[in-house]
Motif scaffolding. Sequence first.
Motif, mmCIF file in Angstrom:
data_model
loop_
_atom_site.group_PDB
_atom_site.id
_atom_site.type_symbol
_atom_site.label_atom_id
_atom_site.label_comp_id
_atom_site.label_asym_id
_atom_site.label_seq_id
_atom_site.Cartn_x
_atom_site.Cartn_y
_atom_site.Cartn_z
ATOM 1 N N CYS A 1 1.201 3.725 6.398
ATOM 2 C CA CYS A 1 0.047 4.332 5.728
ATOM 3 C C CYS A 1 -0.607 5.389 6.612
ATOM 4 O O CYS A 1 -1.066 6.424 6.124
ATOM 5 C CB CYS A 1 -0.958 3.249 5.341
ATOM 6 S SG CYS A 1 -0.412 2.200 3.974
ATOM 7 N N THR B 1 -0.995 9.296 5.480
ATOM 8 C CA THR B 1 -2.339 9.741 5.100
ATOM 9 C C THR B 1 -3.155 10.380 6.221
ATOM 10 O O THR B 1 -4.173 11.014 5.940
ATOM 11 C CB THR B 1 -3.158 8.549 4.569
ATOM 12 O OG1 THR B 1 -3.409 7.639 5.653
ATOM 13 C CG2 THR B 1 -2.424 7.834 3.454
ATOM 14 N N PHE C 1 -4.420 2.509 -4.449
ATOM 15 C CA PHE C 1 -4.286 2.660 -3.004
ATOM 16 C C PHE C 1 -5.653 2.717 -2.326
ATOM 17 O O PHE C 1 -5.872 2.084 -1.280
ATOM 18 C CB PHE C 1 -3.491 3.928 -2.682
ATOM 19 C CG PHE C 1 -3.405 4.230 -1.211
ATOM 20 C CD1 PHE C 1 -2.429 3.652 -0.427
ATOM 21 C CD2 PHE C 1 -4.319 5.103 -0.614
ATOM 22 C CE1 PHE C 1 -2.352 3.930 0.939
ATOM 23 C CE2 PHE C 1 -4.250 5.376 0.746
ATOM 24 C CZ PHE C 1 -3.263 4.788 1.519
ATOM 25 N N MET D 1 0.802 -1.224 0.000
ATOM 26 C CA MET D 1 0.000 0.000 0.000
ATOM 27 C C MET D 1 0.833 1.272 0.000
ATOM 28 O O MET D 1 0.550 2.220 -0.743
ATOM 29 C CB MET D 1 -0.956 -0.003 1.190
ATOM 30 C CG MET D 1 -2.125 -0.941 1.031
ATOM 31 S SD MET D 1 -3.325 -0.799 2.375
ATOM 32 C CE MET D 1 -3.951 0.842 2.081
ATOM 33 N N ASP D 2 1.864 1.341 0.845
ATOM 34 C CA ASP D 2 2.632 2.590 0.872
ATOM 35 C C ASP D 2 3.427 2.787 -0.413
ATOM 36 O O ASP D 2 3.673 3.920 -0.834
ATOM 37 C CB ASP D 2 3.527 2.675 2.109
ATOM 38 C CG ASP D 2 4.479 1.507 2.256
ATOM 39 O OD1 ASP D 2 4.532 0.648 1.358
ATOM 40 O OD2 ASP D 2 5.182 1.441 3.284
ATOM 41 N N SER E 1 -7.121 0.293 0.492
ATOM 42 C CA SER E 1 -7.550 0.834 1.778
ATOM 43 C C SER E 1 -8.955 0.359 2.139
ATOM 44 O O SER E 1 -9.233 0.017 3.301
ATOM 45 C CB SER E 1 -7.502 2.361 1.719
ATOM 46 O OG SER E 1 -7.998 2.928 2.907
ATOM 47 N N TYR F 1 1.025 4.354 -2.752
ATOM 48 C CA TYR F 1 0.828 5.762 -2.382
ATOM 49 C C TYR F 1 2.003 6.616 -2.831
ATOM 50 O O TYR F 1 1.830 7.696 -3.405
ATOM 51 C CB TYR F 1 0.629 5.863 -0.873
ATOM 52 C CG TYR F 1 0.177 7.218 -0.405
ATOM 53 C CD1 TYR F 1 -1.172 7.553 -0.369
ATOM 54 C CD2 TYR F 1 1.098 8.173 0.016
ATOM 55 C CE1 TYR F 1 -1.595 8.800 0.056
ATOM 56 C CE2 TYR F 1 0.687 9.426 0.445
ATOM 57 C CZ TYR F 1 -0.658 9.736 0.461
ATOM 58 O OH TYR F 1 -1.057 10.982 0.879
#
Length: 643
Positions: free
Chosen positions: A274, A278, A238, A226-227, A242, A230
């Motif tokens: 994450c 975020t 992403f 995920m990161d 999420s 991003y």
Amino acid sequence: MVASVFRVREKYILVLIASSFIVFCICGYFFLPELKAGTQFAFRQIKDAGPDLLGLIPPVDENLVSVDVRHRPLRPPEIGGGPRFQAPITARAKHTDMQRLADKIKLEMQNINLTQLGAVLPKPYPVNDISDNEPAAEGKSVEEDKIRRHDEEWTSPRIDVNDGRPADEESQRRREKIKEMMKHAWDNYVTFAWGQNELKPLSRKGHASSHVFGNTQIGETIVDAMDTLYIMGLRDEFNNASKWVEEHLNFDDISADISVFETNIRFIGGLLSCYALTKDKMFLGKAHHIAKKLLPAFNTPTGIPYSLINPKTGFAKNYVWASSGSSILSEIGTMHLEFVYLADLTNNVEFKEKVFTVRNALQAAHPINGLYPNYINPKTGKWGQRHISVGALGDSFYEYLIKAWIQSNHEDIEARDMYIKAIDAIERNLLKRSKSGLYYFADLKYDRFEYKMDHLTCFAGGMLALGAKTLPDRNHHLKIAADITKTCHKSYILTPTRLGPESFKFTNEVEAKAVRPAESYYILRPETIESYFYLWRFTKDPKYRDWAWDAAQAIDKHCRVKNGFSGIRNVYDTEGAKDDVQQSFFLAETLKYLYLIFSDDNLISFDYWVFNTEAHPLPIRGKNPAYPTSTDTNQQEEKMDRY
């Protein structure tokens, strides 16, 4: 009566059966550690739950006592229901006596460390350990509002899709190619293995990663990647990831032995990264939920955690192959960054206490000539087999010492001193030079050297470079870092595929080459590219970008298949077989490091971020606003909010 019914032979048979059963029970309890440990765990659960169970006992009438007996799950059910048992009551068991007993227990509870109870009986999601006396905002629960107020205290350094865009066109082109490789890997995982741990790109189905996560489907690749999504600006991908994490990631019902270490670096590290990127509190809640599931693994006489845990039952154990039931140095020493950051985010010092207890136990065991063996017994705190390595089983323990020093904004003096002493001992004892002048770190088993180096050891170039730039009196480590990285690069370019083997040796006949088929595979590992990344950032020598691009092209040529990327079984055979596994760390680490090598330094700057061993960036305290400034690491108060 027995003598009149049974014959002599029948008596002997009955006695033999009874004695065999007794011997079996005794041996099972004392010689089957899992049975014994499971019994002890059940006893602890009952003991710790006692006050709660007592609270379920209703008032007693004059004739009957009525008791609700309920199972205490990890997520408490609504009050109600449950089998009801009735029995005659004596005069001494009236409600007044029960009340006196309850009062006595309440008095005793004042002297109990409630953090230990929380580790055994975690409470359900959502989390919020950040508390104050302000009223909740209109329309929000107290828990939601506490996290909201915490979130408003900081603003994470934003990452725009154009951040890190290099000035020169060649680097731009290379960076876009790495991004395309990430898309290819991710899109095929989504198509063929969504929600499962990893992708089998040739079989076009999911891969369970059973060696570390049992037979589970917990979205390992989703959380691990995920990161990277991003950072690369792949926001639609992403957001879909999420949403899956929010709706499906839950460790409550996982009844399988999973790796404490891998769960920490991939899941907790990925989720915390994450959150830092975020400000989405959902990621913090999920990270805390999973971290609580790992805490029973630390319930050992020394505080050194076991390697495996069943999240549903809390039962933990070590690998059967580990030396005399030992825990592994690289695993127990690679929890610090994540647990300390989580502790400071939630004001829950329990996480911090766990990892500092491990550090104290390692120091109490006393390194041997300054060197830390790879195995240590969690019950006795004594070293196991005298195998010392900067590669497999030892590697990331050393990495987390220097990174804990950096994460603390140079306040964790203990971590710094342990790192300096350990690296100095490694330099004195394990650093070797081949006949042709290649430097490498050998393994040491008791008094015998193994003149070989693992691909995993190739991370050391980056670690030493980081230490050299952080510790002014260790500037010479930058040269050692460059020398080690040069050797790893050599192991790549000596193969027809230009990809490095899993392990390579140094003998009179060969240097930086694998000598057995079992050492010749490449499973999309990141360690050599990781060192290219650090040395590029610190030296700006263009050869590191060229070496990284050479490796990227080799991966794209020999590991890319129609539906993803696969490891190869023999780096010395350009037409060799593939292993049919797209490792999650390929998306978390290999592609992320490649992308950052061809980006400007403002993208995940070393001024604000430190990478965990799975390449998940975590903020530096006092520098990155994603790290809470309201919490003083040395003076914070323990909060009792729980899941």
